[in-house]
Write a protein that holds these residues in place. Structure first.
Motif, PDB file in Angstrom:
ATOM      1  N   ALA A  46      45.940  38.268  38.407  1.00  0.00           N
ATOM      2  CA  ALA A  46      44.633  38.513  39.504  1.00  0.00           C
ATOM      3  C   ALA A  46      45.155  39.009  40.838  1.00  0.00           C
ATOM      4  CB  ALA A  46      43.807  37.325  39.468  1.00  0.00           C
ATOM      5  N   GLU A  47      46.103  38.296  41.427  1.00  0.00           N
ATOM      6  CA  GLU A  47      46.658  38.504  42.781  1.00  0.00           C
ATOM      7  C   GLU A  47      47.250  39.962  42.752  1.00  0.00           C
ATOM      8  OE1 GLU A  47      49.448  35.583  43.614  1.00  0.00           O
ATOM      9  OE2 GLU A  47      48.017  33.884  44.012  1.00  0.00           O
ATOM     10  N   SER A  48      47.877  40.304  41.767  1.00  0.00           N
ATOM     11  CA  SER A  48      48.420  41.780  41.823  1.00  0.00           C
ATOM     12  C   SER A  48      47.396  42.691  41.685  1.00  0.00           C
ATOM     13  CB  SER A  48      49.471  41.817  40.725  1.00  0.00           C
ATOM     14  OG  SER A  48      50.467  40.868  40.963  1.00  0.00           O
ATOM     15  N   GLN A  49      46.329  42.785  40.648  1.00  0.00           N
ATOM     16  CA  GLN A  49      45.252  43.667  40.597  1.00  0.00           C
ATOM     17  C   GLN A  49      44.300  43.712  42.008  1.00  0.00           C
ATOM     18  OE1 GLN A  49      43.172  41.700  37.125  1.00  0.00           O
ATOM     19  NE2 GLN A  49      44.174  43.352  35.969  1.00  0.00           N
ATOM     20  N   LEU A  50      44.361  42.552  42.735  1.00  0.00           N
ATOM     21  CA  LEU A  50      43.717  42.669  44.100  1.00  0.00           C
ATOM     22  C   LEU A  50      44.569  43.370  44.800  1.00  0.00           C
ATOM     23  CD1 LEU A  50      41.304  41.694  45.793  1.00  0.00           C
ATOM     24  CD2 LEU A  50      42.487  39.581  46.359  1.00  0.00           C
ATOM     25  N   LYS A  51      45.526  43.206  44.837  1.00  0.00           N
ATOM     26  CA  LYS A  51      46.878  43.984  45.697  1.00  0.00           C
ATOM     27  C   LYS A  51      46.579  45.629  45.539  1.00  0.00           C
ATOM     28  CE  LYS A  51      50.118  44.451  48.783  1.00  0.00           C
ATOM     29  NZ  LYS A  51      49.744  44.405  50.116  1.00  0.00           N
ATOM     30  N   GLU A  52      46.515  45.851  44.152  1.00  0.00           N
ATOM     31  CA  GLU A  52      46.549  47.225  43.568  1.00  0.00           C
ATOM     32  C   GLU A  52      45.339  48.031  44.277  1.00  0.00           C
ATOM     33  OE1 GLU A  52      47.016  49.517  39.299  1.00  0.00           O
ATOM     34  OE2 GLU A  52      45.969  47.760  39.344  1.00  0.00           O
ATOM     35  N   LYS A  53      44.122  47.335  44.088  1.00  0.00           N
ATOM     36  CA  LYS A  53      42.926  47.769  44.535  1.00  0.00           C
ATOM     37  C   LYS A  53      43.217  48.136  46.074  1.00  0.00           C
ATOM     38  CE  LYS A  53      38.486  48.734  44.326  1.00  0.00           C
ATOM     39  NZ  LYS A  53      38.309  49.371  45.647  1.00  0.00           N
ATOM     40  N   GLN A  54      43.635  47.041  46.796  1.00  0.00           N
ATOM     41  CA  GLN A  54      43.848  47.360  48.347  1.00  0.00           C
ATOM     42  C   GLN A  54      44.587  48.602  48.558  1.00  0.00           C
ATOM     43  OE1 GLN A  54      45.409  43.547  49.537  1.00  0.00           O
ATOM     44  NE2 GLN A  54      43.483  42.583  49.773  1.00  0.00           N
ATOM     45  N   LEU A  55      45.963  48.721  47.845  1.00  0.00           N
ATOM     46  CA  LEU A  55      46.881  49.814  48.035  1.00  0.00           C
ATOM     47  C   LEU A  55      46.022  51.300  47.563  1.00  0.00           C
ATOM     48  CD1 LEU A  55      50.019  48.221  46.639  1.00  0.00           C
ATOM     49  CD2 LEU A  55      49.616  49.282  48.819  1.00  0.00           C
ATOM     50  N   GLN A  56      45.133  50.924  46.635  1.00  0.00           N
ATOM     51  CA  GLN A  56      44.473  52.184  46.083  1.00  0.00           C
ATOM     52  C   GLN A  56      43.515  52.693  47.033  1.00  0.00           C
ATOM     53  OE1 GLN A  56      42.661  51.107  42.333  1.00  0.00           O
ATOM     54  NE2 GLN A  56      44.229  51.821  41.270  1.00  0.00           N
ATOM     55  N   GLN A  58      43.696  52.126  50.481  1.00  0.00           N
ATOM     56  CA  GLN A  58      44.495  52.593  51.644  1.00  0.00           C
ATOM     57  C   GLN A  58      45.177  53.988  51.260  1.00  0.00           C
ATOM     58  OE1 GLN A  58      47.288  48.921  51.877  1.00  0.00           O
ATOM     59  NE2 GLN A  58      47.164  49.285  53.871  1.00  0.00           N
ATOM     60  N   ILE A  59      45.632  54.267  50.053  1.00  0.00           N
ATOM     61  CA  ILE A  59      46.241  55.463  49.581  1.00  0.00           C
ATOM     62  C   ILE A  59      44.862  56.720  49.838  1.00  0.00           C
ATOM     63  CG2 ILE A  59      46.586  56.933  47.739  1.00  0.00           C
ATOM     64  CD1 ILE A  59      48.412  54.294  46.711  1.00  0.00           C
ATOM     65  N   LEU A  60      43.857  56.192  49.331  1.00  0.00           N
ATOM     66  CA  LEU A  60      42.326  57.084  49.484  1.00  0.00           C
ATOM     67  C   LEU A  60      42.203  57.421  50.744  1.00  0.00           C
ATOM     68  CD1 LEU A  60      40.252  58.822  47.810  1.00  0.00           C
ATOM     69  CD2 LEU A  60      38.870  56.648  48.065  1.00  0.00           C
ATOM     70  N   SER A  61      42.257  56.222  51.734  1.00  0.00           N
ATOM     71  CA  SER A  61      41.710  56.529  53.268  1.00  0.00           C
ATOM     72  C   SER A  61      43.038  57.549  53.837  1.00  0.00           C
ATOM     73  CB  SER A  61      41.929  55.125  53.785  1.00  0.00           C
ATOM     74  OG  SER A  61      41.988  55.265  55.127  1.00  0.00           O
ATOM     75  N   THR A  62      44.265  57.212  53.453  1.00  0.00           N
ATOM     76  CA  THR A  62      45.599  58.114  54.042  1.00  0.00           C
ATOM     77  C   THR A  62      45.397  59.506  53.470  1.00  0.00           C
ATOM     78  OG1 THR A  62      46.942  56.184  53.828  1.00  0.00           O
ATOM     79  CG2 THR A  62      47.983  58.361  54.173  1.00  0.00           C
ATOM     80  N   ALA A  63      44.968  59.749  52.138  1.00  0.00           N
ATOM     81  CA  ALA A  63      44.700  61.003  51.683  1.00  0.00           C
ATOM     82  C   ALA A  63      43.702  61.901  52.613  1.00  0.00           C
ATOM     83  CB  ALA A  63      44.364  60.998  50.222  1.00  0.00           C
ATOM     84  N   GLN A  64      42.543  61.070  52.718  1.00  0.00           N
ATOM     85  CA  GLN A  64      41.472  61.641  53.746  1.00  0.00           C
ATOM     86  C   GLN A  64      41.971  62.106  55.140  1.00  0.00           C
ATOM     87  OE1 GLN A  64      38.583  58.541  53.126  1.00  0.00           O
ATOM     88  NE2 GLN A  64      37.743  59.196  51.441  1.00  0.00           N
ATOM     89  N   GLU A  65      42.862  61.037  55.739  1.00  0.00           N
ATOM     90  CA  GLU A  65      43.563  61.557  56.865  1.00  0.00           C
ATOM     91  C   GLU A  65      44.326  62.570  56.969  1.00  0.00           C
ATOM     92  OE1 GLU A  65      43.703  59.941  60.422  1.00  0.00           O
ATOM     93  OE2 GLU A  65      41.623  59.634  59.387  1.00  0.00           O
ATOM     94  N   GLN A 101      54.939  55.975  50.751  1.00  0.00           N
ATOM     95  CA  GLN A 101      55.381  54.433  50.640  1.00  0.00           C
ATOM     96  C   GLN A 101      54.142  53.482  50.099  1.00  0.00           C
ATOM     97  OE1 GLN A 101      55.735  53.641  54.814  1.00  0.00           O
ATOM     98  NE2 GLN A 101      58.225  54.325  54.683  1.00  0.00           N
ATOM     99  N   LEU A 102      52.832  53.875  50.385  1.00  0.00           N
ATOM    100  CA  LEU A 102      51.825  53.428  49.887  1.00  0.00           C
ATOM    101  C   LEU A 102      51.776  53.469  48.042  1.00  0.00           C
ATOM    102  CD1 LEU A 102      49.238  53.829  52.330  1.00  0.00           C
ATOM    103  CD2 LEU A 102      50.081  51.768  51.850  1.00  0.00           C
ATOM    104  N   TRP A 103      52.111  54.631  47.733  1.00  0.00           N
ATOM    105  CA  TRP A 103      51.811  55.113  46.344  1.00  0.00           C
ATOM    106  C   TRP A 103      53.271  54.277  45.770  1.00  0.00           C
ATOM    107  CZ3 TRP A 103      48.782  57.407  43.163  1.00  0.00           C
ATOM    108  CH2 TRP A 103      48.869  57.801  42.134  1.00  0.00           C
ATOM    109  N   GLY A 104      54.536  54.154  46.349  1.00  0.00           N
ATOM    110  CA  GLY A 104      55.611  53.524  45.549  1.00  0.00           C
ATOM    111  C   GLY A 104      55.304  51.884  45.667  1.00  0.00           C
ATOM    112  N   GLN A 105      54.624  51.360  46.519  1.00  0.00           N
ATOM    113  CA  GLN A 105      54.252  50.034  46.506  1.00  0.00           C
ATOM    114  C   GLN A 105      53.226  49.620  45.283  1.00  0.00           C
ATOM    115  OE1 GLN A 105      52.619  48.473  50.358  1.00  0.00           O
ATOM    116  NE2 GLN A 105      54.325  49.278  51.540  1.00  0.00           N
TER     117      GLN A 105
END
Length: 199
Positions: A46-56, A58-65, A101-105
Protein backbone atom coordinates in the motif's frame (compact mmCIF):
# COMPACT_ATOMS: atom_id res chain seq x y z
CA UNK A 1 15.32 -3.96 2.38
CA UNK A 2 15.10 -5.22 5.98
CA UNK A 3 11.53 -6.53 5.77
CA UNK A 4 12.41 -8.75 2.79
CA UNK A 5 15.59 -9.98 4.53
CA UNK A 6 13.80 -10.69 7.82
CA UNK A 7 10.89 -12.47 6.21
CA UNK A 8 13.08 -14.48 3.84
CA UNK A 9 15.26 -15.66 6.71
CA UNK A 10 12.15 -16.42 8.76
CA UNK A 11 10.52 -18.39 5.95
CA UNK A 12 13.63 -20.35 5.04
CA UNK A 13 14.84 -21.41 8.49
CA UNK A 14 12.51 -20.76 11.41
CA UNK A 15 9.34 -22.07 9.79
CA UNK A 16 10.84 -25.39 8.73
CA UNK A 17 12.51 -25.76 12.12
CA UNK A 18 9.23 -25.03 13.94
CA UNK A 19 7.32 -27.49 11.80
CA UNK A 20 9.89 -30.24 12.40
CA UNK A 21 10.42 -29.74 16.13
CA UNK A 22 7.00 -28.59 17.29
CA UNK A 23 4.34 -30.27 15.22
CA UNK A 24 1.45 -28.94 17.29
CA UNK A 25 2.58 -26.64 20.11
CA UNK A 26 4.04 -23.87 17.96
CA UNK A 27 1.72 -24.02 14.96
CA UNK A 28 -0.73 -21.48 16.32
CA UNK A 29 2.05 -19.06 17.27
CA UNK A 30 3.62 -19.64 13.90
CA UNK A 31 0.42 -18.87 12.03
CA UNK A 32 0.06 -15.66 14.04
CA UNK A 33 3.62 -14.64 13.11
CA UNK A 34 2.88 -15.36 9.46
CA UNK A 35 -0.31 -13.33 9.66
CA UNK A 36 1.69 -10.39 11.03
CA UNK A 37 4.29 -10.82 8.27
CA UNK A 38 1.51 -10.83 5.68
CA UNK A 39 0.06 -7.63 7.18
CA UNK A 40 3.53 -6.04 6.96
CA UNK A 41 3.79 -7.08 3.31
CA UNK A 42 0.32 -5.66 2.54
CA UNK A 43 1.24 -2.43 4.32
CA UNK A 44 4.45 -2.20 2.29
CA UNK A 45 2.47 -2.77 -0.93
CA UNK A 46 0.00 0.00 0.00
CA UNK A 47 2.81 2.44 0.91
CA UNK A 48 4.72 1.60 -2.27
CA UNK A 49 1.61 2.05 -4.43
CA UNK A 50 1.08 5.48 -2.86
CA UNK A 51 4.74 6.37 -3.58
CA UNK A 52 4.32 5.12 -7.16
CA UNK A 53 1.29 7.37 -7.65
CA UNK A 54 3.23 10.38 -6.27
CA UNK A 55 6.15 9.66 -8.62
CA UNK A 56 3.77 9.29 -11.58
CA UNK A 57 2.31 12.71 -10.77
CA UNK A 58 5.80 14.21 -10.50
CA UNK A 59 6.85 12.61 -13.81
CA UNK A 60 3.73 14.01 -15.52
CA UNK A 61 4.38 17.46 -14.07
CA UNK A 62 8.06 17.31 -15.14
CA UNK A 63 7.04 16.21 -18.66
CA UNK A 64 4.69 19.22 -18.89
CA UNK A 65 7.54 21.51 -17.76
CA UNK A 66 9.90 19.96 -20.33
CA UNK A 67 7.30 20.60 -23.06
CA UNK A 68 6.89 24.23 -21.91
CA UNK A 69 10.67 24.87 -21.99
CA UNK A 70 10.95 23.11 -25.36
CA UNK A 71 8.42 25.58 -26.79
CA UNK A 72 10.39 28.47 -25.26
CA UNK A 73 13.57 27.21 -26.95
CA UNK A 74 11.73 27.34 -30.31
CA UNK A 75 10.42 30.88 -29.60
CA UNK A 76 13.87 32.13 -28.57
CA UNK A 77 15.45 30.58 -31.68
CA UNK A 78 12.83 32.21 -33.98
CA UNK A 79 13.33 35.55 -32.26
CA UNK A 80 17.12 35.25 -32.61
CA UNK A 81 17.63 35.32 -28.84
CA UNK A 82 20.56 32.90 -28.53
CA UNK A 83 21.15 33.85 -24.87
CA UNK A 84 17.56 32.88 -23.92
CA UNK A 85 17.69 29.81 -26.16
CA UNK A 86 20.84 28.49 -24.42
CA UNK A 87 19.39 29.14 -20.95
CA UNK A 88 16.13 27.41 -21.94
CA UNK A 89 18.07 24.43 -23.34
CA UNK A 90 19.97 24.10 -20.03
CA UNK A 91 16.69 24.23 -18.11
CA UNK A 92 15.18 21.60 -20.45
CA UNK A 93 18.27 19.35 -20.00
CA UNK A 94 18.02 19.70 -16.18
CA UNK A 95 14.32 18.78 -16.31
CA UNK A 96 15.10 15.78 -18.51
CA UNK A 97 17.68 14.56 -15.96
CA UNK A 98 15.14 15.08 -13.18
CA UNK A 99 12.51 13.18 -15.19
CA UNK A 100 14.94 10.29 -15.74
CA UNK A 101 15.70 10.14 -12.00
CA UNK A 102 12.00 10.12 -11.18
CA UNK A 103 11.43 7.39 -13.77
CA UNK A 104 14.23 5.31 -12.23
CA UNK A 105 12.73 5.79 -8.76
CA UNK A 106 9.32 4.74 -10.05
CA UNK A 107 10.79 1.57 -11.59
CA UNK A 108 12.45 0.81 -8.23
CA UNK A 109 9.11 1.23 -6.47
CA UNK A 110 7.41 -1.03 -9.04
CA UNK A 111 10.08 -3.70 -8.39
CA UNK A 112 9.49 -3.33 -4.64
CA UNK A 113 5.73 -3.78 -5.16
CA UNK A 114 6.35 -6.91 -7.28
CA UNK A 115 8.66 -8.36 -4.60
CA UNK A 116 6.21 -7.51 -1.82
CA UNK A 117 3.39 -9.22 -3.75
CA UNK A 118 5.54 -12.32 -4.28
CA UNK A 119 6.44 -12.26 -0.59
CA UNK A 120 2.76 -11.99 0.35
CA UNK A 121 1.98 -14.93 -1.95
CA UNK A 122 4.74 -17.04 -0.30
CA UNK A 123 3.45 -16.14 3.15
CA UNK A 124 -0.10 -17.14 2.15
CA UNK A 125 1.19 -20.50 0.90
CA UNK A 126 3.09 -21.00 4.17
CA UNK A 127 0.03 -20.04 6.21
CA UNK A 128 -2.00 -22.64 4.34
CA UNK A 129 0.74 -25.22 5.01
CA UNK A 130 0.76 -24.32 8.71
CA UNK A 131 -3.05 -24.46 8.86
CA UNK A 132 -2.99 -27.89 7.18
CA UNK A 133 -0.29 -29.08 9.61
CA UNK A 134 -2.33 -27.75 12.55
CA UNK A 135 -5.43 -29.60 11.32
CA UNK A 136 -3.37 -32.74 10.78
CA UNK A 137 -1.78 -32.45 14.24
CA UNK A 138 -5.19 -31.89 15.86
CA UNK A 139 -6.59 -34.95 14.05
CA UNK A 140 -3.56 -37.04 15.14
CA UNK A 141 -3.95 -35.89 18.73
CA UNK A 142 -7.70 -36.65 18.69
CA UNK A 143 -7.02 -40.10 17.19
CA UNK A 144 -4.28 -40.80 19.76
CA UNK A 145 -6.56 -39.68 22.60
CA UNK A 146 -9.41 -41.84 21.25
CA UNK A 147 -7.10 -44.87 20.96
CA UNK A 148 -5.70 -44.22 24.43
CA UNK A 149 -9.21 -43.96 25.85
CA UNK A 150 -10.29 -47.11 23.99
CA UNK A 151 -7.16 -48.94 25.18
CA UNK A 152 -7.90 -47.95 28.80
CA UNK A 153 -11.51 -49.12 28.45
CA UNK A 154 -10.34 -52.31 26.77
CA UNK A 155 -7.85 -53.14 29.54
CA UNK A 156 -10.52 -52.31 32.17
CA UNK A 157 -12.95 -54.51 30.27
CA UNK A 158 -10.48 -57.39 30.02
CA UNK A 159 -9.70 -57.07 33.76
CA UNK A 160 -13.42 -57.16 34.51
CA UNK A 161 -13.91 -60.08 32.18
CA UNK A 162 -10.97 -61.97 33.69
CA UNK A 163 -12.17 -61.35 37.23
CA UNK A 164 -15.70 -62.38 36.33
CA UNK A 165 -14.47 -65.50 34.57
CA UNK A 166 -12.36 -66.45 37.59
CA UNK A 167 -15.30 -65.74 39.86
CA UNK A 168 -17.57 -67.89 37.71
CA UNK A 169 -14.96 -70.63 37.64
CA UNK A 170 -14.63 -70.61 41.44
CA UNK A 171 -18.39 -70.62 41.92
CA UNK A 172 -18.99 -73.48 39.54
CA UNK A 173 -19.44 -77.05 40.76
CA UNK A 174 -16.18 -78.07 39.13
CA UNK A 175 -14.15 -76.13 41.73
CA UNK A 176 -12.49 -78.74 44.06
CA UNK A 177 -12.27 -76.36 47.01
CA UNK A 178 -15.94 -75.51 46.62
CA UNK A 179 -16.81 -79.23 46.55
CA UNK A 180 -14.75 -79.94 49.63
CA UNK A 181 -16.39 -77.12 51.57
CA UNK A 182 -19.85 -78.30 50.52
CA UNK A 183 -19.06 -81.85 51.72
CA UNK A 184 -17.68 -80.57 55.01
CA UNK A 185 -20.66 -78.22 55.53
CA UNK A 186 -23.08 -81.07 54.68
CA UNK A 187 -21.31 -83.45 57.08
CA UNK A 188 -21.32 -80.78 59.76
CA UNK A 189 -25.04 -80.22 59.30
CA UNK A 190 -25.69 -83.99 59.53
CA UNK A 191 -23.66 -84.24 62.71
CA UNK A 192 -25.56 -81.30 64.13
CA UNK A 193 -28.88 -82.97 63.25
CA UNK A 194 -27.80 -86.27 64.85
CA UNK A 195 -26.84 -84.50 68.06
CA UNK A 196 -30.19 -82.67 68.09
CA UNK A 197 -32.07 -85.96 67.57
CA UNK A 198 -30.08 -87.69 70.26
CA UNK A 199 -31.30 -85.30 72.88
Amino acid sequence: MSLFDDVSRFLESRLDEFMRNNPHLELQVLEEQLREQEEDALKLIAESQLKEKQLQDQILSTAQEIQRWHERISKARQAGRDDLKRAAEEREAALLRQGNQLWGQMQGVKDRIAKARELQRQIQVRRQEVRAKATEAAASRAKAEAQNSQSTQSSQSSWDTGWNQNYRTFSSSMDPLEQEFQRWETDDELEQMKRNMGR
